[in-house]
Design a protein around this motif. Structure first.
Motif: not given
Length: 392
Positions: A102-108
């Motif tokens: 999850l940590s590399p994901l960005t929510t924009g």
């Protein structure tokens, strides 16, 4: 693979497979709350009583006290921000892999207008401030807010986020991201107030896993719980870009297997559709009645592209109109239910969308009694219309 080589499945078989994998066909035996959270790739915990019921209903003889003990005493469960940045109960043994995925994901930028949003730079400042503040502390949301503002600036305290009947400070936009990056998890309540701490304090030795292996692990877990499925549906469930999800599926091409579900191509990761014994098992019907608590209906339908496969007829209009508690009959949503607690008494209202057979009515009575046992109360059943809205 040529079309003749691709195993086929029906949606009825997919439903039966999911009921078994989720512990809804028969409760798991010889397992604990963390095993249930693993089997369903996390348990929604926005409403803790719903999470307690979701886990308890999948374990033979379990009560909400068992779930609470696993979370706050044994620490075999951890409460944090999981897929899509939503609150989940996750197995503590898997938290390193969850954070790695999850940590590399960005929510924009999210759905907020520009004047409300955190800039990318501000987001990083807030996450760093949260990590610093929680490194050696257990803090309430207000205490954490004071620490974040003191470490960043007054802009973080601006009351700009619409929230229930008021507004939250700007910095709280990054709260879920701190959890996804592994610098925040929930601590035990302080009275009626929620607290947060660092997973490294809560689970000594915690260290996030590398992204590639962790994401591959997440794909396998997702497909076991919710497959057959596709990269697009995995991306929607995890909160990841479709391109990244497609890359993760492609990296596992040697072990994934394509199946055809009534004309829809999908993939599995555990041999589903290959062995005659597995095919026979998944073809068997799973009759019965189940009462799914809040958010559990969402988990049940993850990966199914067409709602009518699980929400036939009237269910499509009523049950999909909000976050309702769902009545399952023979694997499909066939009604709504609601519970209201007063002391030990639990008033349960069930609204079937069609008359129940005598067998289903008897099974419903058993389910209501099970709700009472899990939630440690005395249930009373009424058959009638559910007038409360979602989340009520």
């Amino acid at each position: 693979m040529t079309p003749s080589d691709v195993p086929t499945m029906t949606w009825a078989e997919v439903r039966a497979l999911r009921l078994r994998r989720h512990g809804l066909a028969e409760p798991f035996t010889g397992a604990g709350p963390a095993d249930v959270a693993a089997a369903t790739a996390g348990t929604h915990a926005q409403v803790m009583s719903a999470a307690e019921l979701a886990i308890g209903s999948r374990l033979a003889g379990a009560t909400r006290s068992d779930v609470r003990a696993a979370l706050w005493e044994e620490r075999s469960l951890v409460k944090t921000f999981g897929p899509r940045g939503t609150v989940h109960l996750l197995p503590a043994r898997d938290l390193e892999k969850w954070v790695g995925a999850l940590s590399p994901l960005t929510t924009g930028p999210g759905g907020f207008p520009p004047e409300v949003r955190l800039t990318p730079e501000q987001t990083e400042q807030v996450v760093a401030a949260i990590a610093d503040a929680l490194a050696d502390a257990v803090l309430t949301i207000d205490e954490l807010g004071d620490e974040v503002v003191g470490r960043t600036g007054p802009w973080a305290a601006d009351l700009v986020m619409p929230a229930f009947q008021g507004r939250w400070p700007r910095w709280r936009q990054a709260l879920h991201l701190a959890g996804m990056r592994g610098v925040l998890c929930f601590g035990p309540n302080r009275g009626r107030k929620v607290t947060y701490t660092d997973p490294r304090r809560w689970l000594p030795g915690f260290r996030p896993a590398q992204e590639g292996p962790a994401l591959a692990w997440a794909v396998r877990g997702y497909l076991h719980a919710y497959g057959p499925s596709t990269p697009q549906r995995f991306a929607n469930w995890l909160g990841a870009p479709v391109s990244r999800a497609s890359e993760a599926f492609a990296a596992l091409a040697g072990e994934l297997r394509r199946v055809d579900v009534e004309g829809t191509p999908a993939w599995t990761a555990d041999g589903t559709g290959t062995a005659a014994g597995e095919a026979a098992a998944r073809s068997e019907a799973v009759p019965g009645v189940r009462l799914l608590p809040y958010f559990d209906g969402y988990s049940y339908r993850v990966g199914v592209p067409s709602p009518e496969r699980l929400y036939p007829g009237a269910a499509a209009g009523r049950a999909l109109a909000g976050n309702f508690q769902n009545l399952l009959v023979d694997g499909v949503v066939a009604g709504l239910w609601h519970q209201r607690r007063s002391g030990r008494r639990i008033d349960v209202t069930v609204e079937p969308f069609a008359p129940l057979s005598a067998a289903h009515r008897a099974a419903l009575d058993e389910q209501v009694e099970r709700v009472g046992l899990i939630m440690e109360g005395t249930p009373r059943l009424t058959i009638g219309r559910v007038t409360a809205g979602g989340h009520a």
